[in-house]
Enzyme design. Structure first.
Site, PDB file in Angstrom:
ATOM      1  N   SER A 145       0.869  -1.186   0.000  1.00 17.66           N
ATOM      2  CA  SER A 145       0.000   0.000   0.000  1.00 17.66           C
ATOM      3  C   SER A 145       0.897   1.225   0.000  1.00 17.66           C
ATOM      4  CB  SER A 145      -0.852   0.004   1.278  1.00 17.66           C
ATOM      5  OG  SER A 145      -1.399   1.288   1.501  1.00 17.66           O
ATOM      6  N   TYR A 158      -2.509  -1.262  10.366  1.00 18.50           N
ATOM      7  CA  TYR A 158      -2.338  -1.440   8.913  1.00 18.50           C
ATOM      8  C   TYR A 158      -0.960  -0.929   8.487  1.00 18.50           C
ATOM      9  CZ  TYR A 158      -3.873  -1.220   3.961  1.00 18.50           C
ATOM     10  OH  TYR A 158      -4.024  -1.389   2.611  1.00 18.50           O
TER      11      TYR A 158
HETATM   12  C1  BGC Z   1      -6.161   1.593   1.993  1.00 17.96           C
HETATM   13  C2  BGC Z   1      -7.343   2.461   1.712  1.00 17.96           C
HETATM   14  C3  BGC Z   1      -6.915   3.915   1.552  1.00 17.96           C
HETATM   15  C4  BGC Z   1      -5.789   4.032   0.561  1.00 17.96           C
HETATM   16  C5  BGC Z   1      -5.272   5.450   0.401  1.00 17.96           C
HETATM   17  C6  BGC Z   1      -5.101   1.828   0.966  1.00 17.96           C
HETATM   18  O1  BGC Z   1      -4.008   1.037   1.266  1.00 17.96           O
HETATM   19  O2  BGC Z   1      -6.559   0.239   1.970  1.00 17.96           O
HETATM   20  O3  BGC Z   1      -8.290   2.341   2.740  1.00 17.96           O
HETATM   21  O4  BGC Z   1      -8.015   4.693   1.091  1.00 17.96           O
HETATM   22  O5  BGC Z   1      -4.732   3.196   0.968  1.00 17.96           O
HETATM   23  O6  BGC Z   1      -5.088   6.087   1.635  1.00 17.96           O
END
Ligand code: BGC
Length: 257
Positions: A145, A158
């Site tokens: 991410s 996360y």
């Molecule tokens: C997350 C999303 C978020 C995006 C940008 C992703 O990794 O799962 O929830 O909107 O990042 O911030």
């Protein structure tokens, strides 16, 4: 099947929906056969299998909770037993839980870290061991991410998982490179998938986010799948240890208000 991934076999975790489903379909369109991993919702995996078959690939469905090591081992075993090989691993399964840091529970922490990081870690290990035994090359793609690098307030678990994924990827690229196994991360920004259903339904929040995205739109699962196919294919053969940001420029967009 002809195509860049002809004769290849890929496991895509969490491929019953969202980015995982689009990646499975795209790898199939390029010639691969697929192990469709799902948890709980068999109808979602059936939908993915239908898309894979329509794209010209074969698919088997394997239920696996990647936070359980025995399930991870079974995913790899099923690929080898039913397809005779397993060349591509896409560690896509992921969850996120909203909680201010002061309220994060041990259960939330374990849930997020066990799926996003522990699962990807050990699945990579089982996948690589099997390749080493067979003296074959392979490729690992982690669905990370932008938050492997960028803060995400109220999502500290996360961020811990994706930050960990960044360093595990870098480490494995070095350890597994001599064995012919490449390891890379894909780091999506905001993509229109079930994990972002709350965001897509919240117009003020969405508009504020869109103002930070230079390309001016939310990403699609297909935007991500194309890069996964490139990394899995011979075109990506010399790429290892890298993170590919697929975020419309979000992560580079610092500006003072
Ligand atoms: C997350 C999303 C978020 C995006 C940008 C992703 O990794 O799962 O929830 O909107 O990042 O911030």
């Amino acid at each position: 099947m002809s195509g860049r991934l002809a004769e290849k076999v890929a496991i895509v975790t969490g491929s019953g929906s969202g980015i995982g489903q689009a990646v499975a379909e795209r790898l199939a369109a390029e010639g691969a056969n697929l192990v469709v991993d799902y948890r709980g919702h068999i109808e979602s995996a059936q939908e993915t299998r239908a898309k894979v078959e329509a794209a010209g690939g074969k698919a088997i469905m394997v239920e696996a909770d990647v936070s359980k090591l025995s399930d991870c081992q079974n995913l790899v075993d099923q690929a080898w037993q039913q397809f005779g090989s397993c060349d591509i691993l896409v560690n896509n399964a992921g969850i996120e839980k909203h909680a201010p840091f002061l309220e994060v529970t041990e259960a939330d922490y374990d849930a997020v870290l066990n799926v996003n990081l522990k699962g990807a870690f050990f699945l990579a290990q089982f996948f690589a061991k099997r390749l080493v035994d067979a003296k074959k090359p392979g490729t690992i793609i982690n669905m990370s991410s932008v938050h492997e690098d960028m803060v995400f307030p109220n999502f500290s678990t996360y961020c811990a998982s994706k930050g960990g994924m960044r360093m595990v990827m870098r480490d494995l690229a070095v350890e597994l490179g001599p064995l012919g196994i490449t390891v890379n991360n894909i780091a999506p920004g905001a993509v229109d998938t079930p994990i972002n259903a709350h965001l897509m339904a919240d117009k003020p929040k969405l508009d504020a986010l869109l103002r930070n995205i230079p390309l001016g739109r939310i990403g699609t699962a297909g935007d991500v799948a194309g890069v996964a196919a490139f990394l899995a294919s011979p075109d990506g053969a010399y790429v290892t240890g890298s993170t590919y940001f697929i975020d419309g420029g979000l992560i580079r967009n610092y500006h003072e208000q």
